[in-house]
Design a protein around this motif. Sequence first.
Motif, PDB file in Angstrom:
ATOM      1  N   ASN A 226      -7.454   6.437   4.342  1.00  0.00           N
ATOM      2  CA  ASN A 226      -8.704   5.718   4.078  1.00  0.00           C
ATOM      3  C   ASN A 226      -8.472   4.258   3.692  1.00  0.00           C
ATOM      4  OD1 ASN A 226     -10.280   8.076   4.469  1.00  0.00           O
ATOM      5  ND2 ASN A 226      -9.670   8.771   2.437  1.00  0.00           N
ATOM      6  N   HIS A 227      -7.224   3.850   3.557  1.00  0.00           N
ATOM      7  CA  HIS A 227      -6.910   2.478   3.149  1.00  0.00           C
ATOM      8  C   HIS A 227      -7.110   1.543   4.352  1.00  0.00           C
ATOM      9  CE1 HIS A 227      -4.885  -0.945   1.465  1.00  0.00           C
ATOM     10  NE2 HIS A 227      -4.662  -0.284   0.333  1.00  0.00           N
TER      11      HIS A 227
ATOM     12  N   ALA B 160       1.109   3.972  -3.077  1.00  0.00           N
ATOM     13  CA  ALA B 160       0.812   5.381  -2.825  1.00  0.00           C
ATOM     14  C   ALA B 160       1.955   6.282  -3.282  1.00  0.00           C
ATOM     15  CB  ALA B 160       0.524   5.602  -1.343  1.00  0.00           C
TER      16      ALA B 160
ATOM     17  N   ALA C  14       0.832  -1.209   0.000  1.00  0.00           N
ATOM     18  CA  ALA C  14       0.000   0.000   0.000  1.00  0.00           C
ATOM     19  C   ALA C  14       0.866   1.258   0.000  1.00  0.00           C
ATOM     20  CB  ALA C  14      -0.946  -0.001   1.197  1.00  0.00           C
TER      21      ALA C  14
ATOM     22  N   ASP D 210      -4.382   9.500   0.095  1.00  0.00           N
ATOM     23  CA  ASP D 210      -5.386   8.433   0.080  1.00  0.00           C
ATOM     24  C   ASP D 210      -5.149   7.398   1.174  1.00  0.00           C
ATOM     25  OD1 ASP D 210      -6.455   9.665  -2.165  1.00  0.00           O
ATOM     26  OD2 ASP D 210      -5.529   8.258  -3.585  1.00  0.00           O
ATOM     27  N   LEU D 211      -3.937   7.346   1.718  1.00  0.00           N
ATOM     28  CA  LEU D 211      -3.595   6.287   2.677  1.00  0.00           C
ATOM     29  C   LEU D 211      -4.468   6.258   3.935  1.00  0.00           C
ATOM     30  CD1 LEU D 211       0.282   5.940   2.571  1.00  0.00           C
ATOM     31  CD2 LEU D 211      -1.431   4.231   1.956  1.00  0.00           C
TER      32      LEU D 211
END
Length: 108
Positions: free
Chosen positions: A73-74, A40, A36, A70-71
Amino acid sequence: MSDPALVRAFRMQLKAGHEAEYERRHDELWPELAQALAEAGIYDYAIFLDPDTLHLFGTLKLKPDHRIDDLPNHPVMQRWWDYMAPLMEVEPGNRPRQWALKPVFHFA
């Protein structure tokens, strides 16, 4: 100095007595979290500990097309934060408290 938008440095705060466990958990970083972070656009990521103050200093580099915002919300990032929350100071939602550091010098 390289583009400051593509380099980040920050401080976090470890709780007393958790130094070895913090290091152990990072030595065993989950493969899905590593994936992830890479997806990103994060690379060359390091965390350093000041054993006298228990301050953690993080540095990372970002690819120009990064998606670091965005991380949070991962799902794997949220699970990691929950996993690490007992060891460090956190914000609501268990995101580690971070203090941005201002770049003042870079030697390349």
